[in-house]
Design an enzyme around this catalytic site. Sequence first.
Site, mmCIF file in Angstrom:
data_model
loop_
_atom_site.group_PDB
_atom_site.id
_atom_site.type_symbol
_atom_site.label_atom_id
_atom_site.label_comp_id
_atom_site.label_asym_id
_atom_site.label_seq_id
_atom_site.Cartn_x
_atom_site.Cartn_y
_atom_site.Cartn_z
ATOM 1 N N CYS A 125 0.838 -1.201 0.000
ATOM 2 C CA CYS A 125 0.000 0.000 0.000
ATOM 3 C C CYS A 125 0.875 1.255 0.000
ATOM 4 O O CYS A 125 1.884 1.326 0.713
ATOM 5 C CB CYS A 125 -0.912 -0.003 1.216
ATOM 6 S SG CYS A 125 -2.030 1.414 1.267
ATOM 7 N N CYS A 129 -0.062 5.472 6.629
ATOM 8 C CA CYS A 129 -0.682 5.265 7.946
ATOM 9 C C CYS A 129 0.378 4.740 8.909
ATOM 10 O O CYS A 129 0.949 3.663 8.685
ATOM 11 C CB CYS A 129 -1.834 4.274 7.837
ATOM 12 S SG CYS A 129 -3.037 4.673 6.544
ATOM 13 N N CYS A 132 0.338 1.022 10.267
ATOM 14 C CA CYS A 132 0.033 -0.083 9.369
ATOM 15 C C CYS A 132 1.270 -0.827 8.869
ATOM 16 O O CYS A 132 2.196 -0.223 8.311
ATOM 17 C CB CYS A 132 -0.782 0.409 8.180
ATOM 18 S SG CYS A 132 -1.385 -0.945 7.133
ATOM 19 N N CYS A 169 -15.717 -10.688 5.629
ATOM 20 C CA CYS A 169 -15.189 -9.394 5.200
ATOM 21 C C CYS A 169 -13.895 -9.591 4.416
ATOM 22 O O CYS A 169 -13.046 -10.406 4.798
ATOM 23 C CB CYS A 169 -14.922 -8.501 6.409
ATOM 24 S SG CYS A 169 -16.349 -8.290 7.494
ATOM 25 N N CYS A 202 -18.879 -8.082 3.504
ATOM 26 C CA CYS A 202 -18.338 -6.741 3.739
ATOM 27 C C CYS A 202 -17.008 -6.638 3.013
ATOM 28 O O CYS A 202 -16.305 -7.638 2.827
ATOM 29 C CB CYS A 202 -18.152 -6.514 5.233
ATOM 30 S SG CYS A 202 -17.490 -4.885 5.676
ATOM 31 N N CYS A 262 -19.870 0.833 7.557
ATOM 32 C CA CYS A 262 -19.090 0.300 8.675
ATOM 33 C C CYS A 262 -17.896 1.224 8.857
ATOM 34 O O CYS A 262 -17.036 1.306 7.963
ATOM 35 C CB CYS A 262 -18.646 -1.131 8.368
ATOM 36 S SG CYS A 262 -17.587 -1.874 9.637
ATOM 37 N N ARG A 334 -18.602 -3.269 17.056
ATOM 38 C CA ARG A 334 -17.816 -4.460 16.752
ATOM 39 C C ARG A 334 -16.453 -4.427 17.449
ATOM 40 O O ARG A 334 -15.662 -3.513 17.238
ATOM 41 C CB ARG A 334 -17.649 -4.612 15.240
ATOM 42 C CG ARG A 334 -18.998 -4.728 14.514
ATOM 43 C CD ARG A 334 -18.830 -5.032 13.034
ATOM 44 N NE ARG A 334 -20.119 -5.034 12.340
ATOM 45 C CZ ARG A 334 -20.922 -6.100 12.235
ATOM 46 N NH1 ARG A 334 -20.556 -7.253 12.784
ATOM 47 N NH2 ARG A 334 -22.067 -6.011 11.591
#
Length: 439
Positions: A125, A129, A132, A169, A202, A262, A334
């Site tokens: 990616c 972030c 991450c 998901c 999801c 979500c 969640r």
Amino acid sequence: MMMRRLVTATGRIRTSRAGRIAVTRRTLSVQPLEEESTPVTVHHSSAIAAPAAAPIPTSAFQSETRVMGNTRAVLRNDWTRAEIQALYDQPFIELLYQAATIHRMYWNPQEVQQCTLLSIKTGGCTEDCKYCSQSVRYKTHVKPTPQMKVAEVVEAAKRAKAAGSTRFCMGAAWRELGNKKNAFGHILDMVREVNGMGLEVCATLGMLNPEQARQLKAAGLTAYNHNLDTSPEYYPKVITTRSYEDRLNTLSAVRDAGLNVCSGGILGLGEADSDRIGLLHTLATLPAHPESVPINALVAVEGTPMQESHAPSIWDMGRMIATARIVMPKTMVRLSAGRLSFSKGEQALMFFAGANSIFNGDVLLTTPNPEFSADMDLFEKIGLVGKKAHVPAKETPYEVQRLQQEEAEAEANTEVKWMEEEGGRDGGVVVTRSRAQMA
């Protein structure tokens, strides 16, 4: 000076130096010991400093008010930060009680949905972030891998279903879908296949545009995850390659396409309590509350800028979950990443605070997660059952009074207020009684 003694089981009372009484943060039943015997209600605020009416908040968003005992829940999206702060700052045991009561107004507290999250495209990616492990900017244990094949994803979904999951998901480590037409076509096939198995589906694929959201909806996607992570103010200290507005725009595209939203955040990024409140305020003031709000505990990964960060405590997690439950009572809260760092007893406390979903399986994207067998043992010990896919959550088994908007407004409009003590310009208690109580 006249004063009356107040008796309560669910409120908190403090007396100022001047001898005036202020009620903090809760709705409570009050029984004066002299002159009157009619039960009254005190509407809560962080502190009532002047004689003023405290009507039930109303907005176009509100659909009903629910009351159980002397706790009231109102669906609303006009929360202020000060109101959420007052809830969040309550003594922990009081906050937990209020959240658990409101949870029981909307949900069967024994029902918890089991979900499985699969990384269908890991690493590589371009985002920065700081938490991450999948960013190309950091040297971590994660190595980029190509997107999984449709058949591989379907097999993983079958295993998840067999283990008890009812929601599957799929996550891809991308900044955005962009022009990845071939990859997106395969993802649409994955959605169709998994939806055909009777599971809720999801996806979290980064930013997407309205047309992509519509195609996902048409393929059978149930919900789209796109976390806000933290407050708007703290966000630039965590991520610089994507703006907060970018994230909100994606949530709008998802909602407009008819998909369930979500969106939640991560605790342990170095944020202050005010940032946690800011995140909840952003979510609770969206045009419609998200159907799901994941609360994640940071799993610090070696090689990332946050490798030395400390994970949140059970008190942090419990307080965040409980406050989310109060301000968004019809939302699935969640319990997500980082659950492995908490004991079974601590996890039970989070369910009591209002969490009604978990992610299970051995791996959550790229970090460890409790095994299926451990989760089944936990469910058995505390009496939980799984939520089925594509069916409404079980209705509360408790007796709950439901007031439609017109009834709630009428009740507010018929209230009469009086001061608990004489001459209290600096403070005092604003006490209200409805006509029904006065009859």
